[in-house]
Write an enzyme that holds these catalytic residues in place. Structure first.
Site, PDB file in Angstrom:
ATOM      1  N   TRP A 148       0.704  -1.182   0.183  1.00  0.00           N
ATOM      2  CA  TRP A 148      -0.102   0.131   0.051  1.00  0.00           C
ATOM      3  C   TRP A 148       0.958   1.345   0.045  1.00  0.00           C
ATOM      4  O   TRP A 148       0.223   2.274  -0.311  1.00  0.00           O
ATOM      5  CB  TRP A 148      -0.881  -0.057   1.228  1.00  0.00           C
ATOM      6  CG  TRP A 148      -0.341  -0.230   2.391  1.00  0.00           C
ATOM      7  CD1 TRP A 148      -0.027  -1.413   3.239  1.00  0.00           C
ATOM      8  CD2 TRP A 148       0.463   0.882   3.394  1.00  0.00           C
ATOM      9  NE1 TRP A 148       0.877  -0.970   4.107  1.00  0.00           N
ATOM     10  CE2 TRP A 148       1.250   0.143   4.440  1.00  0.00           C
ATOM     11  CE3 TRP A 148       0.822   2.206   3.286  1.00  0.00           C
ATOM     12  CZ2 TRP A 148       1.975   1.016   5.374  1.00  0.00           C
ATOM     13  CZ3 TRP A 148       1.468   2.786   3.950  1.00  0.00           C
ATOM     14  CH2 TRP A 148       2.113   2.234   5.044  1.00  0.00           C
ATOM     15  N   ASN A 149       2.262   1.160   0.426  1.00  0.00           N
ATOM     16  CA  ASN A 149       2.637   2.468   0.723  1.00  0.00           C
ATOM     17  C   ASN A 149       3.362   3.146  -0.780  1.00  0.00           C
ATOM     18  O   ASN A 149       3.404   4.522  -0.792  1.00  0.00           O
ATOM     19  CB  ASN A 149       4.077   2.237   1.585  1.00  0.00           C
ATOM     20  CG  ASN A 149       5.083   1.213   1.048  1.00  0.00           C
ATOM     21  OD1 ASN A 149       4.877   0.495   0.156  1.00  0.00           O
ATOM     22  ND2 ASN A 149       6.241   1.213   1.674  1.00  0.00           N
ATOM     23  N   LYS A 172      -2.470  -7.701  -8.260  1.00  0.00           N
ATOM     24  CA  LYS A 172      -3.067  -7.889  -7.079  1.00  0.00           C
ATOM     25  C   LYS A 172      -2.427  -6.742  -6.088  1.00  0.00           C
ATOM     26  O   LYS A 172      -1.618  -6.810  -5.660  1.00  0.00           O
ATOM     27  CB  LYS A 172      -2.907  -9.168  -6.460  1.00  0.00           C
ATOM     28  CG  LYS A 172      -3.250  -9.799  -5.088  1.00  0.00           C
ATOM     29  CD  LYS A 172      -4.195  -8.902  -4.462  1.00  0.00           C
ATOM     30  CE  LYS A 172      -4.022  -9.168  -2.715  1.00  0.00           C
ATOM     31  NZ  LYS A 172      -3.751  -7.937  -2.277  1.00  0.00           N
ATOM     32  N   SER A 226       6.045  -7.277   2.876  1.00  0.00           N
ATOM     33  CA  SER A 226       6.774  -7.489   4.004  1.00  0.00           C
ATOM     34  C   SER A 226       7.516  -8.796   3.952  1.00  0.00           C
ATOM     35  O   SER A 226       7.155  -9.751   3.209  1.00  0.00           O
ATOM     36  CB  SER A 226       5.844  -7.579   5.304  1.00  0.00           C
ATOM     37  OG  SER A 226       4.856  -8.855   4.935  1.00  0.00           O
ATOM     38  N   GLU A 247      11.006  -8.020  -3.300  1.00  0.00           N
ATOM     39  CA  GLU A 247      11.335  -6.935  -2.596  1.00  0.00           C
ATOM     40  C   GLU A 247      10.541  -6.537  -1.200  1.00  0.00           C
ATOM     41  O   GLU A 247       9.535  -6.406  -1.134  1.00  0.00           O
ATOM     42  CB  GLU A 247      10.835  -5.790  -3.644  1.00  0.00           C
ATOM     43  CG  GLU A 247      11.380  -5.930  -5.008  1.00  0.00           C
ATOM     44  CD  GLU A 247      12.905  -5.330  -4.847  1.00  0.00           C
ATOM     45  OE1 GLU A 247      13.417  -4.489  -4.150  1.00  0.00           O
ATOM     46  OE2 GLU A 247      13.513  -5.207  -6.126  1.00  0.00           O
ATOM     47  N   LEU A 248      11.574  -6.966  -0.354  1.00  0.00           N
ATOM     48  CA  LEU A 248      10.816  -7.052   1.023  1.00  0.00           C
ATOM     49  C   LEU A 248      11.200  -6.068   1.966  1.00  0.00           C
ATOM     50  O   LEU A 248      11.705  -4.892   1.541  1.00  0.00           O
ATOM     51  CB  LEU A 248      11.289  -8.319   1.452  1.00  0.00           C
ATOM     52  CG  LEU A 248      11.078  -9.668   0.585  1.00  0.00           C
ATOM     53  CD1 LEU A 248      11.716 -10.943   1.220  1.00  0.00           C
ATOM     54  CD2 LEU A 248       9.491  -9.615   0.280  1.00  0.00           C
ATOM     55  N   CYS A 281      10.177   1.434   2.657  1.00  0.00           N
ATOM     56  CA  CYS A 281      10.892   0.261   2.779  1.00  0.00           C
ATOM     57  C   CYS A 281      12.494   0.715   3.021  1.00  0.00           C
ATOM     58  O   CYS A 281      13.339   0.045   3.557  1.00  0.00           O
ATOM     59  CB  CYS A 281      10.930  -0.894   1.911  1.00  0.00           C
ATOM     60  SG  CYS A 281      11.314   0.001   0.165  1.00  0.00           S
ATOM     61  N   GLU A 379      12.076  -3.187  11.561  1.00  0.00           N
ATOM     62  CA  GLU A 379      11.443  -1.493  10.909  1.00  0.00           C
ATOM     63  C   GLU A 379      10.150  -1.122  11.557  1.00  0.00           C
ATOM     64  O   GLU A 379       9.498  -1.465  12.293  1.00  0.00           O
ATOM     65  CB  GLU A 379      10.407  -2.472   9.739  1.00  0.00           C
ATOM     66  CG  GLU A 379      11.184  -2.325   8.300  1.00  0.00           C
ATOM     67  CD  GLU A 379       9.873  -2.589   7.137  1.00  0.00           C
ATOM     68  OE1 GLU A 379       9.213  -3.651   7.244  1.00  0.00           O
ATOM     69  OE2 GLU A 379      10.387  -2.143   6.159  1.00  0.00           O
TER      70      GLU A 379
HETATM   71  P1  NAP Z   1       2.243  -6.983   3.288  1.00  0.00           P
HETATM   72  O1  NAP Z   1       1.495  -6.953   4.357  1.00  0.00           O
HETATM   73  O2  NAP Z   1       3.406  -8.010   3.293  1.00  0.00           O
HETATM   74  O3  NAP Z   1       1.683  -6.840   2.036  1.00  0.00           O
HETATM   75  C1  NAP Z   1       1.920  -7.000   0.658  1.00  0.00           C
HETATM   76  C2  NAP Z   1       1.015  -7.505  -0.465  1.00  0.00           C
HETATM   77  O4  NAP Z   1       0.676  -8.713  -0.058  1.00  0.00           O
HETATM   78  C3  NAP Z   1      -0.257  -6.850  -0.262  1.00  0.00           C
HETATM   79  O5  NAP Z   1      -0.935  -6.769  -1.602  1.00  0.00           O
HETATM   80  C4  NAP Z   1      -1.210  -7.814   0.536  1.00  0.00           C
HETATM   81  O6  NAP Z   1      -2.500  -7.698   0.481  1.00  0.00           O
HETATM   82  C5  NAP Z   1      -0.542  -9.000   0.105  1.00  0.00           C
HETATM   83  N1  NAP Z   1      -0.646 -10.225   0.945  1.00  0.00           N
HETATM   84  C6  NAP Z   1      -0.726 -10.220   2.234  1.00  0.00           C
HETATM   85  N2  NAP Z   1      -0.968 -11.604   2.509  1.00  0.00           N
HETATM   86  C7  NAP Z   1      -0.960 -12.399   1.429  1.00  0.00           C
HETATM   87  C8  NAP Z   1      -0.956 -13.481   1.175  1.00  0.00           C
HETATM   88  N3  NAP Z   1      -1.140 -14.542   2.277  1.00  0.00           N
HETATM   89  N4  NAP Z   1      -0.785 -14.064   0.013  1.00  0.00           N
HETATM   90  C9  NAP Z   1      -0.646 -13.172  -1.100  1.00  0.00           C
HETATM   91  N5  NAP Z   1      -0.439 -11.867  -0.696  1.00  0.00           N
HETATM   92  C10 NAP Z   1      -0.703 -11.447   0.550  1.00  0.00           C
HETATM   93  O7  NAP Z   1       3.051  -5.570   3.193  1.00  0.00           O
HETATM   94  P2  NAP Z   1       2.687  -4.011   3.237  1.00  0.00           P
HETATM   95  O8  NAP Z   1       2.114  -3.793   4.641  1.00  0.00           O
HETATM   96  O9  NAP Z   1       1.343  -3.901   2.371  1.00  0.00           O
HETATM   97  O10 NAP Z   1       3.909  -3.150   2.777  1.00  0.00           O
HETATM   98  C11 NAP Z   1       4.746  -2.785   3.652  1.00  0.00           C
HETATM   99  C12 NAP Z   1       5.916  -3.811   3.685  1.00  0.00           C
HETATM  100  O11 NAP Z   1       6.258  -3.790   2.347  1.00  0.00           O
HETATM  101  C13 NAP Z   1       7.157  -3.278   4.539  1.00  0.00           C
HETATM  102  O12 NAP Z   1       7.875  -4.322   5.007  1.00  0.00           O
HETATM  103  C14 NAP Z   1       8.054  -2.577   3.586  1.00  0.00           C
HETATM  104  O13 NAP Z   1       9.533  -2.491   3.930  1.00  0.00           O
HETATM  105  C15 NAP Z   1       7.710  -3.493   2.337  1.00  0.00           C
HETATM  106  N6  NAP Z   1       8.165  -2.682   1.107  1.00  0.00           N
HETATM  107  C16 NAP Z   1       9.315  -2.953   0.412  1.00  0.00           C
HETATM  108  C17 NAP Z   1       9.776  -2.552  -0.895  1.00  0.00           C
HETATM  109  C18 NAP Z   1      10.904  -2.786  -1.532  1.00  0.00           C
HETATM  110  O14 NAP Z   1      11.054  -2.307  -2.729  1.00  0.00           O
HETATM  111  N7  NAP Z   1      11.920  -3.603  -1.014  1.00  0.00           N
HETATM  112  C19 NAP Z   1       8.923  -1.335  -1.354  1.00  0.00           C
HETATM  113  C20 NAP Z   1       7.729  -0.740  -0.531  1.00  0.00           C
HETATM  114  C21 NAP Z   1       7.541  -1.624   0.680  1.00  0.00           C
HETATM  115  P3  NAP Z   1      -3.346  -7.117   1.326  1.00  0.00           P
HETATM  116  O15 NAP Z   1      -2.722  -5.540   1.734  1.00  0.00           O
HETATM  117  O16 NAP Z   1      -4.684  -6.827   0.635  1.00  0.00           O
HETATM  118  O17 NAP Z   1      -3.586  -7.770   2.432  1.00  0.00           O
END
Ligand code: NAP
Length: 476
Positions: A148-149, A172, A226, A247-248, A281, A379
């Site tokens: 979402w970010n 998605k 994440s 990309e975590l 991130c 984080e």
């Molecule tokens: P997240 O909770 O891991 O969610 C990311 C995506 O995965 C969302 O679309 C989420 O959908 C989906 N998801 C959740 N559970 C899932 C499952 N069991 N199977 C398949 N998809 C699933 O992360 P977030 O809170 O949205 O984003 C923040 C994280 O992203 C932080 O850790 C940040 O560091 C990381 N990030 C990394 C980068 C990079 O380039 N390395 C860039 C930006 C962000 P829903 O939201 O609909 O549940």
């Protein structure tokens, strides 16, 4: 806007499905809805992408570039609307949203051109009557799962190279900020991409995720999110040996040496730490300042932090918007409380801003932190800057590398020799040297260790959507 529908095989569908409400974190108001899709919708989208792959993969790179350039133009033309949707659904200050829309377009534009440079190789043979070549093939149907970010940039960073390589895609987006994705897909439709090339599914992340991981037609999963969810997808990918880009999460250190330009360091740390209210991130999460410059840095930095304006991101002069939801505010508050209980000093901020009416947390500086505190281990994803004093460069390297993450790091020094030697020992995929904002379309972005697998951006980002096919030509 088609904000209560999803896009599969060139049709907007899902009227009959239950709806997920999207809430503005600045005020708790519902700003739109998307359909709650599950396995069926995901499988339909995958089937559509698979059918479209048979023709899209046969188009020329020049033809694909034409569609991508149209999309680039449309993103720029609709920059303001995209920015407004982004700010309303996830809270980032409108100026940042405009910046994200513009930078998102660069991924489409850059890969439109880079797709024309998928060359392959001719390799000298050791046998006279053989020729050896490496051909490049698109990997196939791609599933892109995004956080979402950065609701727009994380999509275009995947779509640009995937489509340029000849892949088709199922998107998605996060349930927290799916409306920007809907708007982007509307623009894809306007750009005229053939049906099935781009598909959008919204709804239950676990059901859609499971369908993606179980469907043999999906060859590649590109995920940003994440580390926790990334690990789950890595495990799920094993059965079919799916190609992965991950990309975590990150836990970026910022190292400021005695010889740094203090004003430049303050500016760089502000940009890195407080962009998107600290919800990136790559945002600096741990600030290590050498003893000789520590006090002057802390004073100037705190003065700058105190000037940051918090509020609803739609307000033009706001610097810090809300956090995405209440649990994010609680996590930040817990990290600050933990640090203070273990001896850190609160320099400024340090509280939830309930009077603002949304999920806000005050820009915060704490000093005297150490590795025993949660904030120096995990984080934060919030506007809190913890500052730790160090004496030697060796100590800074040890502290910076003492993490399971390896995404971004930042170094502030005017010395080429010290900066070079320091960075050579930092185990991070991206380093900003006197630079708090290093990302760009033409360079590789990604992490070492538990911050991910593979890179996005640059020629590496295109390679991630290609297979190498070695062809040995016998000529007897
Ligand atoms: P997240 O909770 O891991 O969610 C990311 C995506 O995965 C969302 O679309 C989420 O959908 C989906 N998801 C959740 N559970 C899932 C499952 N069991 N199977 C398949 N998809 C699933 O992360 P977030 O809170 O949205 O984003 C923040 C994280 O992203 C932080 O850790 C940040 O560091 C990381 N990030 C990394 C980068 C990079 O380039 N390395 C860039 C930006 C962000 P829903 O939201 O609909 O549940």
């Amino acid at each position: 806007m088609k904000d209560d529908l999803m896009y599969i095989n060139g049709e907007w569908i899902g009227k009959e499905l239950e709806k997920l409400e999207v809430v503005n974190p600045a005020n708790g108001q519902v700003v739109g809805t998307v359909p709650i899709g599950g396995e069926d919708e995901a499988n339909q989208a995958i089937a559509s992408a698979h059918a479209a792959f048979q023709t899209w993969s046969q188009t020329t790179a020049y033809e694909r570039a034409m569609y991508l350039k149209r999309l680039n133009d449309l993103i720029l033309k609709n920059q303001e609307e995209l920015a407004q949707v982004m700010t309303l659904e996830m809270g980032k200050p409108i100026r940042e949203s405009r910046g994200e829309a513009a930078s998102s377009a660069t991924y489409i534009e850059w890969y439109a051109e880079e797709g024309k440079r998928i060359y392959g190789e001719t390799v000298p043979s050791h046998i006279a009557n053989k020729r050896m070549q490496v051909w490049k093939r698109p990997v196939g149907v791609v599933a892109a799962i995004t956080p979402w970010n950065f609701p727009l940039a994380m999509l275009t960073r995947k779509m640009g190279p995937a489509l340029a390589a000849g892949c088709t895609i199922v998107i998605k987006p996060s349930g927290e900020s799916p409306l920007t994705a809907v708007k982007l897909v509307e623009l894809c439709e306007e750009a005229g991409f053939p049906k099935g090339v781009i598909n959008l599914v919204t709804g239950s992340s676990s059901k859609i995720g499971n369908a993606i991981m179980e469907n043999e037609k999906v060859q590649k999963v590109t995920f940003t999110g994440s580390t926790e969810v990334g690990k789950l997808l890595i495990r799920q990918s094993a059965d079919q040996v799916k190609r992965l880009s991950m990309e975590l999460g990150g836990h970026a250190p910022i190292i400021i040496l005695d010889d740094a330009n203090v004003d430049a360091a303050v500016k760089g740390v502000l940009a890195s730490k407080f962009r998107n209210a600290g919800q990136t991130c790559v945002c600096g999460n741990r600030i290590y300042v050498q003893a000789g410059i520590h006090d002057v840095f802390l004073e100037k930095f705190t003065t700058a932090v105190d000037q940051l304006k918090v509020g609803d991101g739609t307000n033009e002069n706001v610097d810090i918007g809300p956090l995405i939801n209440q649990s994010s505010v609680d996590k930040v508050a817990d990290q600050v409380a933990d640090a203070l209980s273990k001896g850190a000093t609160l320099v400024t901020g340090g509280r939830e801003l309930t009077e603002e009416g949304g999920t806000f947390y005050a820009p915060t500086v704490i000093s005297g932190v150490d590795s025993s505190m949660v904030i120096m281990q995990e984080e934060t994803f919030g506007p809190v800057a913890p500052v730790q004093k160090f004496e030697t460069i060796e100590e800074a390297i040890r502290l910076a590398n003492d993490t399971k993450y390896g995404l971004a790091a930042y170094v502030f020094t005017e010395s080429v020799a010290k900066g070079t030697l320091l960075i050579e020992q930092l185990n991070f995929g991206i380093v900003g040297w006197n630079d708090g904002m290093p990302s760009a379309a033409q360079v590789p972005f990604g992490g070492m260790k538990e911050s991910g697998l593979g890179r996005e951006g640059g020629h590496e980002g295109l390679e991630a959507f290609l297979e190498s096919q070695y062809v040995s030509i016998g000529m007897d």
